[in-house]
Motif scaffolding. Structure first.
Motif, PDB file in Angstrom:
ATOM      1  N   GLU A 203       0.859  -1.189   0.000  1.00 13.07           N
ATOM      2  CA  GLU A 203       0.000   0.000   0.000  1.00 13.07           C
ATOM      3  C   GLU A 203       0.895   1.239   0.000  1.00 13.07           C
TER       4      GLU A 203
ATOM      5  N   THR B  70       6.922  -2.590   7.516  1.00 11.06           N
ATOM      6  CA  THR B  70       6.918  -1.172   7.170  1.00 11.06           C
ATOM      7  C   THR B  70       8.104  -0.838   6.288  1.00 11.06           C
TER       8      THR B  70
ATOM      9  N   SER C 145       0.320   4.295  -0.379  1.00  7.30           N
ATOM     10  CA  SER C 145      -0.211   5.500   0.255  1.00  7.30           C
ATOM     11  C   SER C 145       0.010   5.527   1.774  1.00  7.30           C
ATOM     12  N   LYS C 146       0.316   4.394   2.373  1.00  6.49           N
ATOM     13  CA  LYS C 146       0.536   4.333   3.819  1.00  6.49           C
ATOM     14  C   LYS C 146       2.014   4.513   4.144  1.00  6.49           C
ATOM     15  N   SER C 147       2.303   5.070   5.323  1.00  2.84           N
ATOM     16  CA  SER C 147       3.699   5.238   5.732  1.00  2.84           C
ATOM     17  C   SER C 147       4.145   4.172   6.741  1.00  2.84           C
ATOM     18  N   LYS C 148       3.204   3.500   7.382  1.00  2.44           N
ATOM     19  CA  LYS C 148       3.525   2.417   8.333  1.00  2.44           C
ATOM     20  C   LYS C 148       2.670   1.202   8.003  1.00  2.44           C
TER      21      LYS C 148
ATOM     22  N   ASN D  22       2.786  -0.926   5.723  1.00  2.84           N
ATOM     23  CA  ASN D  22       2.339  -0.790   4.340  1.00  2.84           C
ATOM     24  C   ASN D  22       2.682  -1.986   3.445  1.00  2.84           C
TER      25      ASN D  22
END
Length: 160
Positions: free
Chosen positions: A76, A128, A78-81, A83
């Motif tokens: 993903e 992550t 768009s996620k920073s953690k 992901n």
């Protein structure tokens, strides 16, 4: 007399440990050979030197079991953690055959994020990737099997 008894006890413990270590080593090798025979992998057909990593395109001697060991990824961007979700679907995992580690590595083979597994655990990891520090196009996802070595796939496939 006491010192003789202590010496005899220590000698006996030494021999028990020595015999047990030989027994355990042979037993684990027999299990691996037996499991390979069940998977129709003749030890004589294995390559002489193992690869540093196995891939879908280069499974070498493990071609018959590649699909059970290749990590499946959901990334993903768009996620920073949390992901990167990784799972390994192996149908024949057991107490003797399991995934030890799932992780992310950079282009220099340095670990970015990893998760260790115990025998019998379901090999699914939420990892992550810091996209400010690492280019996703150079990152690989890996799964380390206790019997069948290191399996890698690019985080972002070239077909995307």
């Amino acid at each position: 007399m006491n010192s003789q008894i202590k010496f005899l006890k220590l000698s006996l413990m030494f021999w028990v440990i020595l015999v047990n270590s030989f027994y355990c080593t042979g037993e684990s090798e027999d299990r691996a050979d037996n499991e390979n025979r069940q998977l129709n992998l003749d030890p004589a057909s294995r390559s002489i030197s193992p690869q540093k990593e196995y891939t879908k395109d280069k499974p070498a001697e493990w071609a018959q079991i590649a699909n059970d060991h290749l990590p499946e990824i959901v990334f993903e961007k768009s996620k920073s953690k949390d992901n990167v979700k990784v799972k390994v679907l192996g149908r024949k995992f057991s107490e003797r055959h399991y995934i030890e580690i799932i992780g992310l590595m950079d282009e220099h083979k340095a670990d970015i994020d990893i998760k260790h597994f115990e025998r019998g655990n379901n090999p699914i990891a939420i990892l992550t990737l810091n996209q400010k520090e690492h280019n996703p196009e150079t990152v690989k996802v890996f799964a380390k099997c206790n019997l069948h070595d290191l399996w890698t796939v690019p985080l972002i496939s070239k077909e995307e």
